[in-house]
Design a protein around this motif. Sequence first.
Motif, PDB file in Angstrom:
ATOM      1  N   UNK A  81       0.825  -1.214   0.000  1.00 33.88           N
ATOM      2  CA  UNK A  81       0.000   0.000   0.000  1.00 33.88           C
ATOM      3  C   UNK A  81       0.858   1.262   0.000  1.00 33.88           C
ATOM      4  N   UNK A  82       2.058   1.168   0.574  1.00 40.91           N
ATOM      5  CA  UNK A  82       2.939   2.343   0.628  1.00 40.91           C
ATOM      6  C   UNK A  82       3.471   2.729  -0.746  1.00 40.91           C
ATOM      7  N   UNK A  83       3.407   1.804  -1.718  1.00 44.50           N
ATOM      8  CA  UNK A  83       3.949   2.054  -3.049  1.00 44.50           C
ATOM      9  C   UNK A  83       2.902   2.557  -4.042  1.00 44.50           C
ATOM     10  N   UNK A  84       1.659   2.679  -3.610  1.00 41.84           N
ATOM     11  CA  UNK A  84       0.593   3.126  -4.509  1.00 41.84           C
ATOM     12  C   UNK A  84       0.742   4.624  -4.742  1.00 41.84           C
ATOM     13  N   UNK A  85       0.902   4.996  -6.023  1.00 42.23           N
ATOM     14  CA  UNK A  85       1.101   6.395  -6.383  1.00 42.23           C
ATOM     15  C   UNK A  85       0.038   6.825  -7.384  1.00 42.23           C
ATOM     16  N   UNK A  86       0.333   7.911  -8.111  1.00 45.57           N
ATOM     17  CA  UNK A  86      -0.662   8.510  -9.009  1.00 45.57           C
ATOM     18  C   UNK A  86      -1.211   7.506 -10.017  1.00 45.57           C
ATOM     19  N   UNK A  87      -0.345   6.851 -10.731  1.00 43.07           N
ATOM     20  CA  UNK A  87      -0.783   5.892 -11.747  1.00 43.07           C
ATOM     21  C   UNK A  87      -0.116   4.543 -11.465  1.00 43.07           C
ATOM     22  N   UNK A  88      -0.850   3.702 -10.777  1.00 43.96           N
ATOM     23  CA  UNK A  88      -0.326   2.411 -10.359  1.00 43.96           C
ATOM     24  C   UNK A  88      -1.315   1.318 -10.734  1.00 43.96           C
ATOM     25  N   UNK A  89      -0.791   0.158 -11.079  1.00 41.16           N
ATOM     26  CA  UNK A  89      -1.651  -0.983 -11.416  1.00 41.16           C
ATOM     27  C   UNK A  89      -1.110  -2.237 -10.736  1.00 41.16           C
ATOM     28  N   UNK A  90      -1.992  -3.213 -10.532  1.00 36.39           N
ATOM     29  CA  UNK A  90      -1.582  -4.506 -10.008  1.00 36.39           C
ATOM     30  C   UNK A  90      -1.087  -5.376 -11.163  1.00 36.39           C
ATOM     31  N   UNK A  91      -0.137  -6.247 -10.849  1.00 35.78           N
ATOM     32  CA  UNK A  91       0.284  -7.256 -11.815  1.00 35.78           C
ATOM     33  C   UNK A  91       0.234  -8.610 -11.103  1.00 35.78           C
ATOM     34  N   UNK A  92      -0.458  -9.573 -11.709  1.00 34.84           N
ATOM     35  CA  UNK A  92      -0.619 -10.914 -11.145  1.00 34.84           C
ATOM     36  C   UNK A  92       0.090 -11.913 -12.058  1.00 34.84           C
ATOM     37  N   UNK A  93       0.914 -12.771 -11.472  1.00 34.72           N
ATOM     38  CA  UNK A  93       1.698 -13.705 -12.280  1.00 34.72           C
ATOM     39  C   UNK A  93       2.160 -14.863 -11.417  1.00 34.72           C
TER      40      UNK A  93
END
Length: 328
Positions: A81-93
């Motif tokens: 959560x600390x890394x969520x910024x203006x334009x952030x997306x999740x990546x699942x792999x």
Amino acid sequence: MSVQVRHTEHVPEWKIREVEDLVERIGESPIVGLVGLTEIPAKQLQDLRAELRDVATIKMVRNNIARRAIEKCSDDLSPLADEIEAQTAFIFTDVNPFKLYKMLEAKKQPMPIKAGGKAPTDIVIEKGETPFSPGPMVGKLQSAGIPAAIKSGKVVINETRVVAEEGETVSAQLAEVLATMEIFPRRVGLELMAVYEDGLVFRPEDLTIDVEGILSQMGTASAQALGLALEIGYATPTTIGPLLQRAASRARNLVLEGAIPVPSMMEALLARAAADASALTNLVEGVPGEAPASEAPAEKVEEKAEEAEEEKEEDEEAGLGGLSALFG
């Protein structure tokens, strides 16, 4: 008599569903990461999603929904959560974090830097001839702090120069010159901010590995370990062959030095005795230039011994022939 009215926040149904869907995705994926999307052109982002379709899924959601979903998951994920910024997306792999980081870095594309942007690394202009003909380009280069002149009908840069250090703001003049010279200091793509696997959160500095350097260190360590094992006679499947070879070689030398009458070494011993006798005869008769064979270099003695045993020690490479011939 006063009545207190308690207000509760109404959360839209679609937000609840998005949070629940995200929580489910996080729970099902062995590797969950956050990637930055800042300054990625829409076309490049679309291409990246298509290229990664077989190995990863990119999910773009609003930041508040991303934080709510992380809060509902294991506490181990909370650092994400600390890394969520203006334009952030999740990546699942299911690709391990180190391979994922390397893969995303490899897919970044060079891009020109804009005026007012920060230099990602030192920007260096190399000395030498340019493809530009004499004209306004000379003035543009000089105004950007690049020493340029005209030689033999071409614009030439007189010396290699760092025109912008890492973190320094790039001027409009320099940005224009770099674009004209097709020097693209930026590499744009999915920026891995953090990634979670099996209770651990990795950041880019944890995933940056000098593979060639590590392999070189491992090779050096392996060679040193082998040398130590051979020196102390430590037998392993890897060292047993060289150890037996060394033992066979030392046994042959011992037989020659001690004149031990071992059947398989008789030819070499007789050759050495003949050489010693010849040298002694020459010395007695005053023939110069011959030294006793016992003072001959050890390499020549060894060579004679090997020639004598050549046909009898076909398995010497395994380290067994010398010993079986001597003591078998």
